[in-house]
Design a protein around this motif. Structure first.
Motif, short mmCIF file in Angstrom:
data_model
loop_
_atom_site.label_atom_id
_atom_site.label_comp_id
_atom_site.label_asym_id
_atom_site.label_seq_id
_atom_site.Cartn_x
_atom_site.Cartn_y
_atom_site.Cartn_z
N PHE A 38 3.82 30.21 -59.24
CA PHE A 38 2.79 30.26 -60.27
C PHE A 38 2.20 31.67 -60.43
CE2 PHE A 38 -1.83 29.72 -61.29
CZ PHE A 38 -1.65 29.50 -62.64
N GLN A 42 2.50 34.14 -63.85
CA GLN A 42 1.26 34.47 -64.54
C GLN A 42 1.16 35.98 -64.78
OE1 GLN A 42 -0.40 31.91 -65.47
NE2 GLN A 42 -1.98 33.06 -66.53
N LEU A 240 2.72 18.59 -69.43
CA LEU A 240 2.83 19.28 -68.15
C LEU A 240 1.87 20.46 -68.10
CD1 LEU A 240 6.64 19.56 -67.35
CD2 LEU A 240 4.97 18.13 -66.23
N ALA A 241 1.58 21.01 -69.26
CA ALA A 241 0.61 22.10 -69.32
C ALA A 241 -0.76 21.49 -69.51
CB ALA A 241 0.94 23.02 -70.50
N GLY A 242 -1.67 21.79 -68.63
CA GLY A 242 -3.02 21.24 -68.77
C GLY A 242 -3.72 21.94 -69.91
N ILE A 245 -5.69 25.49 -67.14
CA ILE A 245 -4.75 26.37 -66.45
C ILE A 245 -3.35 25.84 -66.67
CG2 ILE A 245 -4.02 27.28 -64.22
CD1 ILE A 245 -6.99 27.03 -63.40
N LYS A 246 -2.50 26.67 -67.27
CA LYS A 246 -1.16 26.19 -67.60
C LYS A 246 -0.15 26.73 -66.60
CE LYS A 246 -2.63 25.65 -72.23
NZ LYS A 246 -2.40 25.37 -73.57
N GLU A 247 0.48 25.84 -65.91
CA GLU A 247 1.50 26.27 -64.95
C GLU A 247 2.82 26.40 -65.68
OE1 GLU A 247 1.45 24.52 -61.07
OE2 GLU A 247 -0.56 23.76 -61.38
N TRP A 248 3.01 27.58 -66.28
CA TRP A 248 4.15 27.75 -67.17
C TRP A 248 5.48 27.65 -66.45
CZ3 TRP A 248 3.64 26.57 -71.84
CH2 TRP A 248 2.48 26.87 -72.56
N VAL A 251 6.38 24.15 -66.78
CA VAL A 251 6.70 23.79 -68.16
C VAL A 251 8.09 24.31 -68.54
CG1 VAL A 251 5.95 23.97 -70.55
CG2 VAL A 251 4.26 23.81 -68.75
#
Lengths: 284, 440, 310
Positions: A38, A42, A240-242, A245-248, A251
């Motif tokens: 992660f 980022q 899957l992306a909130g 905070i997006k855990e790309w 995704v």
């Protein structure tokens, strides 16, 4: 004619490879990001770098989810996408084939008006019909069900499938049909004995087109299917992306998983795709 | 129904196999046999049934927090099956599209997430699609444990319309402590100090302010802090009920300050999201960022410790004020399982529910009696401020104004950030107030 | 005679289900949306109070309101986006198809690579392109700019989709968006042209060569003219995708600072589902539909005329 590797041919290969690399740049980013941790994904300054290690956990969490964190995996949604895409593709292809046959070979009065009117349906911006669509489906008892979504994809698939098959059948010689008629075949008999057996390349094109579109479709699916256990993979992928905070990395892993079935179809049917396009879409 | 579905899929797969097989290529992979079929739908158990909760909390701390609150619910109502209907999307916009479409088709969920304040009131309550939840507050004696400012935000026409589960703070300035120490600076408390500090940082080669406004809500978010700093809490509140003039000099000051602030922002701000901007602060490329307190969750998720690697103060000029936003759950008219929905709202508003949710989500309870020991050092300070500060509503997050107003405001901001034309922006903002029906 | 009549009825009956479905789901719903665009529906609750053309006038009000400014920008953006996107797909697609048609080893691999982008969801490709074209800053270059810097091509660095400047009404920020869209759909034109090239009889090429034409001449004078119908149908299929485009831009750049990458699809979605301006949203979608109609109807008429001539 044999072709030696002269400078011109080297140039052709170089160009093809150059374009292949350009086409693969985003794919590289996609793949590398999916394998990163992660904190790594980022940091956009590390966009081009290879992942520091093979962080396969993003694939694992995308596939199985993390139940204790309330995150659902894509696995059941992949199945839903098949439940949705396969019947919708088959039914709309069959309808398209029948429509194309009739509108091409059995022009009843008004057929030349009905076809363009039908075709127009593929051009509408779907956002604009969402609300009447939801209300109508709810009114006929199909709201929130896979059947409802299948119906929607079948209906909005009719124009393109009809178009492709109609163009495709235009190439079928009328003599063949006449011959079958002399043998006593009716409208359905001709279809079954002459047209359908000739339709395979047409079906390949239509199936590829419909499968890809329905598989990747997001707007209808997210609006019409509320229950998470029914949602297709595109909606689950988005989830899957909130919102904060997006855990790309996860995704991206999910996107690769989601692309596998379509990709398989391209690889397996690619040759027939070109052949079918040739047969179907060359004529306007 | 599922048996039929499976049959259909098998049949279609066979057809597909015939079609494809004839071309000499295998059919696409069959469905995974190991995956269990989803549970049968709509098999109501006598006095239990289902409960459909609609939210945009699909992943990360927010989804974990929601799951923790579900656990509290399931312990109390073991017979009720929860349907966790979630739709992700930036600040819940896609979720909103789905919800609106469903509500228009008379297919409401049992309860749905909504920002407390005018987003709730002007969109849903005014349209007459909500049931008041005042009785839930009364039955549980909550009127004493929720701050009056919060109750006011939730109320319209003498009724309360939703149950808040948390409070977030909008006006926070986050900074990299190392960068500040290295340059011998202290975090700014006023706008003037901000510009002094920013000059020093720029001279030192650090981007003073990290902004990630690829979504326009971030511009509104930063600007609401500047508005508050320029006019103080009373006048700021007045902006939303037309007692403060949008054509007045304080608004001009705020726009000018914002324009000046953007000069100190990273040039590529419109390419970044808020968390990518926060990453600039983490890396020390930028010194500060103005963002809501969900940023803390981000800093912690990349391994930083509050008050060690990163610090926080109220955004410049807003000390003593707390711009609040709140996630809440409401009760739609015609909820299919109304009793279960009320049970859910009771859990949402309970101390147990909020203390399960908030430490994980990274927000503070909307109640005043949360168990402080469960919260980290930042959240404890936020709890203190929430209890003692002037509470004002957030514009960017639905508390202060209707969604139509916020949208118009966002359009004005989009143009303003590009051309920094203060006059045009002020005119557009004044017009947005008129269009929203609040100003003449 | 009666037999033939019965069969004509049967033919009609076979198409009837499709006709009914299209009548309801396309024309019924368009009519409904058109009605909303003439109403005062503003808010979640439906309101069909007659408003005449007020909503249309608002969007086209010269210069005045923010909404009118936004919509004018959107229309220009759509125009340039469509123009350049189609040009890119046609030119690159044709080039790749011609290259692939030279009896290439590994043609299947190349073709799959060029088609692959079509398989990936817009939702994710938008994000990837957002990262690739994120410009970074002078001290902290990113994405393509970092690549250009590392090979010494600093002169080519710029702000990509964050650049708010424009040449006349053309926003340069659209360029990276067009590249992303072309990347996604060039595979389609490549496959179409490849199919078309395969349809050109080898004898025709040989005849031209015998007449003394070189390879380029064969393409220019013999083959390209034969590909015109393909270009036309590709333009129509891609053109309507382009006029309705939403997902890709929405996830890649959104509206952009100063609306530099905004399109009617995004405006419609935001005003309807964020602002609750249902009537305005319906108005935008009807205008979108009209623009699509302007492109499609002449094409339909043209291709039917041609059919009659044949």
């Amino acid at each position: 004619m044999t072709r030696r590797l002269n400078p011109a041919r080297i140039g052709i290969y170089m160009l093809l490879i150059l374009f292949a690399i350009l086409f693969l740049v985003p794919v590289y980013v996609l793949l590398a990001s999916s394998l990163k941790a992660f904190a790594e994904v980022q940091d956009l300054s590390k966009l081009w770098r290879l992942p520091s290690g093979l962080h396969l956990e993003s694939f694992r969490s995308a596939w199985f989810g993390i139940p204790e964190k309330g995150l659902r995996g894509l696995a059941p949604n992949l199945l839903n996408s098949l439940y949705l895409t396969v019947p919708a593709t088959i039914i709309s292809s069959m309808l398209g084939s029948l429509n194309g046959y009739v509108l091409c070979k059995w022009k009843f009065r008004g057929a030349n008006v009905i076809f363009p009117l039908m075709l127009f349906g593929m051009f509408i911006p779907y956002q604009s019909i969402l609300i009447p669509l939801t209300q109508t489906l709810a009114a006929i008892g199909l709201g929130g069900t896979l059947w409802g979504l299948i119906l929607v994809h079948v209906v909005y698939g009719i124009p393109i499938t009809t178009l492709i098959f109609r163009n495709y059948y235009a190439e079928v010689p009328t003599d063949l049909i006449e011959a079958a008629r002399i043998d006593g075949a009716g409208i359905l008999g001709v279809y079954w004995r002459v047209i359908f057996p000739l339709s395979l390349p047409g079906f390949v094109v239509v199936i590829i087109w419909q499968f890809t579109n329905i598989w990747n479709e997001f707007l209808f699916a997210v609006t019409l299917l509320q229950k998470p256990e029914l949602q297709p993979i595109t909606v689950a992928l988005r989830n899957l992306a909130g919102s904060q905070i997006k855990e790309w990395n996860m995704v991206m892993a999910g996107a690769l998983i989601a692309a596998i079935p379509t990709l398989l179809i391209y690889v397996l049917m690619g040759r027939y795709f070109v052949r079918g396009l040739l047969a179907g879409s060359v004529k306007g | 129904m599922y048996r039929n579905m499976r049959w259909l899929v098998i049949a279609s797969l066979v057809v597909l196999a015939l079609v494809v097989g004839a071309c000499g290529t295998p059919a696409p992979p069959p469905p995974e046999p190991t995956t269990p079929l989803p549970p049968p739908e709509d098999t109501p158990m006598p006095e239990a049934g289902t409960l459909e909760i609609f939210s945009w909390w699909t992943a990360g701390g927010e989804a974990e927090g929601l799951a923790a609150m579900y656990e509290v619910f399931e312990a109390q109502y073991p017979g009720v099956e929860i349907i966790n209907a979630t739709v992700a999307g930036g600040a819940g916009m896609e979720a909103k599209a789905v919800l609106a479409t469903r509500m228009l088709a008379d297919d409401p969920p049992d309860s749905f997430q909504v920002h407390a304040g005018h987003e709730l009131i002007d969109t849903w309550v005014v349209a007459g699609v909500m049931e008041p939840v005042t009785s839930v507050f009364e039955d549980n004696d909550w009127l004493d444990v929720y701050p009056p400012g919060v109750i006011e935000v939730l109320s319209q026409d003498g009724e309360i319309w939703s149950v808040p589960v948390n409070i977030h703070r909008s006006n926070v300035l986050w900074y990299n402590t190392q960068v500040f120490d290295d340059n011998g600076l202290t975090p700014p408390t006023t706008l003037d100090e901000f510009f002094t500090v920013a000059d020093a940082l720029q001279a030192a080669g650090v981007t003073p302010l990290a902004v990630g406004d690829s979504g326009v809500w971030v511009d509104i978010h930063v600007f609401e802090s500047v508005l508050l700093a320029s006019m103080g809490p009373d006048a700021y509140r007045g902006l939303w009920d037309s007692t403060t003039d949008w054509n007045g000099p304080e608004v001009t000051d705020a726009l000018e300050a914002f324009a000046q602030m953007m000069e100190y922002a990273n040039e590529d701000h419109s390419a970044l999201s808020w968390d990518q901007a926060a990453q600039l602060v983490v890396d020390g490329d930028a010194a500060m960022t103005i963002m809501g307190d969900w940023s803390e969750g981000y800093f912690k998720s990349v391994g930083l410790t509050p008050e060690v690697e990163f610090g926080y103060v109220p955004s410049p000029g807003t000390g003593g004020s707390f711009i609040m936003l709140s996630d809440s759950f409401g009760l739609p008219e015609g909820a299919p399982n109304r009793d279960n929905a009320i049970a859910w709202l009771t859990v949402c508003g309970s101390q147990e529910g909020q203390d399960a949710f908030n430490p994980i989500k990274g927000s503070i309870p909307a109640r005043t009696d949360g168990d402080r020991s469960l919260y980290d050092v930042y959240l404890q300070s936020a709890m203190d401020d929430f209890a003692s500060n002037e509470i004002v509503p957030s514009l960017a997050h639905g508390a202060a104004a209707s969604e139509g107003w916020v949208t118009a405001f966002g359009d004005a901001m989009t143009l303003f950030v590009a051309d920094l034309d203060v006059g045009a922006a002020q005119e557009a903002m004044a017009q947005a107030c008129v269009d929203a029906g609040m100003c003449q | 005679m009666t037999h033939a009549r019965r069969e004509r009825w049967l033919a009609f009956l076979m198409v009837l289900p499709s006709i009914i479905l299209i009548a309801i789901f396309v024309y019924g719903f368009i009519g409904w949306t058109a009605r909303v665009s003439l109403s005062r529906w503003d808010g979640i609750r439906p309101d069909y109070t007659w408003a005449g053309l007020d909503n249309y006038k608002q969007l086209f009000a010269g210069g005045g309101s923010v909404a009118a400014r936004r919509f004018a920008i959107d229309l220009w953006n759509t125009f340039f986006f469509t123009l350049l996107f189609l040009a890119a797909c046609v030119v690159v697609g044709l080039l790749l198809a011609i290259l692939l048609d030279q009896k290439i080893k590994g043609e299947g691999i190349f073709r799959t690579i060029y088609l692959f982008p079509m398989a990936i969801s817009f939702v994710v490709t938008g994000v990837v392109w957002q990262w690739i074209f994120a410009p970074g800053t002078e001290t902290r270059l990113r994405g393509v700019n970092a690549l250009l810097h590392s090979v010494g091509l600093d002169a080519l660095r710029w702000g990509w989709y964050t650049d708010t400047s424009s040449i006349g009404p053309f926003h340069v920020a659209l360029i990276p968006v067009i590249i992303a869209a072309a990347w996604q759909l060039t595979g389609y034109t490549t496959a179409m042209y490849l199919a078309g090239l395969r349809a050109v009889p080898e004898e025709l090429r040989e005849a031209a060569r015998v007449d003394g034409a070189n390879e380029i001449g064969v393409y220019r004078h013999i083959i390209l003219p034969m590909l015109q119908p393909i270009t036309l149908s590709a333009l129509i299929v891609l053109g309507h995708i382009s006029l309705k485009i939403f997902d890709l831009i929405y996830t890649m750049t959104g509206r952009g600072t100063g609306f530099v990458t905004d399109v009617p699809g995004i405006f419609m979605f935001e005003t309807t589902f964020q602002g609750n301006h249902y009537a305005q949203g319906a108005t935008i979608s009807i205008i979108m539909l009209l623009t699509v109609t302007l492109v499609v109807v002449p094409y339909l008429i043209y291709s039917f005329r041609r059919e009659v001539e044949l």
